[in-house]
Enzyme design. Sequence first.
Site, mmCIF file in Angstrom:
data_model
loop_
_atom_site.group_PDB
_atom_site.id
_atom_site.type_symbol
_atom_site.label_atom_id
_atom_site.label_comp_id
_atom_site.label_asym_id
_atom_site.label_seq_id
_atom_site.Cartn_x
_atom_site.Cartn_y
_atom_site.Cartn_z
ATOM 1 N N ASP A 199 11.382 -0.332 -0.400
ATOM 2 C CA ASP A 199 10.369 0.303 -1.241
ATOM 3 C C ASP A 199 10.104 1.682 -0.637
ATOM 4 O OD1 ASP A 199 8.012 1.263 -2.252
ATOM 5 O OD2 ASP A 199 6.906 -0.613 -2.077
ATOM 6 N N GLN A 202 6.400 5.481 -0.579
ATOM 7 C CA GLN A 202 5.640 6.349 0.334
ATOM 8 C C GLN A 202 6.538 7.166 1.251
ATOM 9 O OE1 GLN A 202 2.582 6.995 0.018
ATOM 10 N NE2 GLN A 202 1.788 5.275 -1.174
ATOM 11 N N CYS A 366 -3.934 -2.297 -3.207
ATOM 12 C CA CYS A 366 -2.869 -3.168 -3.741
ATOM 13 C C CYS A 366 -2.108 -3.851 -2.618
ATOM 14 C CB CYS A 366 -1.914 -2.393 -4.635
ATOM 15 S SG CYS A 366 -2.666 -1.846 -6.149
HETATM 16 N N1 PMP Z 1 4.933 0.596 -3.063
HETATM 17 C C1 PMP Z 1 4.142 1.347 -2.309
HETATM 18 C C2 PMP Z 1 4.342 1.345 -0.827
HETATM 19 C C3 PMP Z 1 3.151 2.118 -2.896
HETATM 20 O O1 PMP Z 1 2.338 2.857 -2.141
HETATM 21 C C4 PMP Z 1 2.994 2.096 -4.296
HETATM 22 C C5 PMP Z 1 1.925 2.915 -4.991
HETATM 23 N N2 PMP Z 1 0.666 2.861 -4.414
HETATM 24 C C6 PMP Z 1 3.871 1.298 -5.033
HETATM 25 C C7 PMP Z 1 4.826 0.565 -4.384
HETATM 26 C C8 PMP Z 1 3.770 1.206 -6.515
HETATM 27 O O2 PMP Z 1 4.086 2.423 -7.101
HETATM 28 P P1 PMP Z 1 3.895 2.602 -8.672
HETATM 29 O O3 PMP Z 1 2.480 2.265 -8.965
HETATM 30 O O4 PMP Z 1 4.227 4.032 -8.901
HETATM 31 O O5 PMP Z 1 4.849 1.651 -9.311
#
Ligand code: PMP
Length: 412
Positions: A199, A202, A366
């Site tokens: 992922d 960031q 989240c």
């Molecule tokens: N992974 C990480 C580490 C994030 O920080 C975020 C966004 N806060 C996401 C996934 C999700 O990104 P998005 O909302 O653009 O799908």
Amino acid sequence: MLDVNHIRKDFPILSRTIYGKPLVYLDNAATSQKPKSVIQSLVDYYESYNSNIHRGVHTLSMEATDRHEEARSKCTRFIGAKEEKSLIMVRNTTEAINLVAQTWGKYNISEGDEILTTHMEHHSNLVPWQKLAKQNGASLKFIELNEDGMLDLSNINKLITERTKLLALTHMSNVLGTINPVKELIEIAHKMGAKVLIDGAQSVPHMKVDVTDMGCDFFAFSGHKMLAPTGIGVLYVKPEILEHMEPFLFGGDMVSQVWDDTATWNDLPWKFEAGTPNIADAIALGVAVDYLRDLGMENIHLHEKELTSYALKAFSELEEDLTLLGPRDVERRGGIMSFHTNKVHPHDLGTFLDHDGIAVRTGHHCAMPLMRSLELPATVRASFYLYNTENEIDKLIASLKSALYYFSNGSH
Ligand code: PMP
């Protein structure tokens, strides 16, 4: 080095005031601000060549198609991928990860298999795997964290076994700022025959990323955290894996031939891009990539490292009242500072800062399992980007001091 004063002029929103004070935007981990060139590229598209792509023989459609595919090439080079067809344009990191779970995952992870992840994942890199595990009878395992907010890898060879089919891991934590040793973990996982999804939501906006050198199988990121608009993101899949993946969504554009009862699929990567894509925002992502490349990802990373060192030092003066999460070593972390205090609820602190013009995020970010393991309901998070300055960190610290004073003494 970055000329931040010059850079700031490219971002119109940074001259806004909030409650009569200059905006100090420190919510970059949620979404970044956009430079004029990116905003202008949207205007240009809608004013000069707005058209649907791929199917048209007219000039507007060909121009839009070229610019859309050019954006894909820019992203390909930006993340060090070898082939353009290994990049699928999606809405965001969340969609990219769901795509992998419900295509590759659905057919390659079965009863008794294990998905290994960590206790610092964003829900986007956890909930799709929970769903897949339930669907296919697999189980989830977790790499725990040590006290510094880094992955505890002491028992990694026990956690990754021949049952592990996938390691799903964030490159950089959106709460702790921790930068994970992804290359090392990819090597270990590959030795055991597991695939690895990173992922990169960031990491891509803040440091040089080379997916080929890293060796990951899947890599996801969002445009909106790297100066581009919302609604556009990228999934990279290693070409040899992508060749064998089933489509995700079905309908127009992703097909080659269609009969009454069956269809064949389009070439890669369009096989994974059903329906009219987000053309304007994809083009704007290409412009955002130009902007970042012109500044140089090494320079951006260095600037943020300096801001992080400066902030770490400043926060250490507030140690008695505020607890900062994550590693203290700038080599192991990015510019994301999450903190809490038992004197003020994070939401009250966030509101107080807002009245000083300072935008931060408060909540669980989240990452509820992480919050639960830290026994915290929420934190305040300040996150930096290329346009932030030491002076803005000074303002953050001053406002925090006055909030702490206000909430313990009842006056401003
Ligand atoms: N992974 C990480 C580490 C994030 O920080 C975020 C966004 N806060 C996401 C996934 C999700 O990104 P998005 O909302 O653009 O799908």
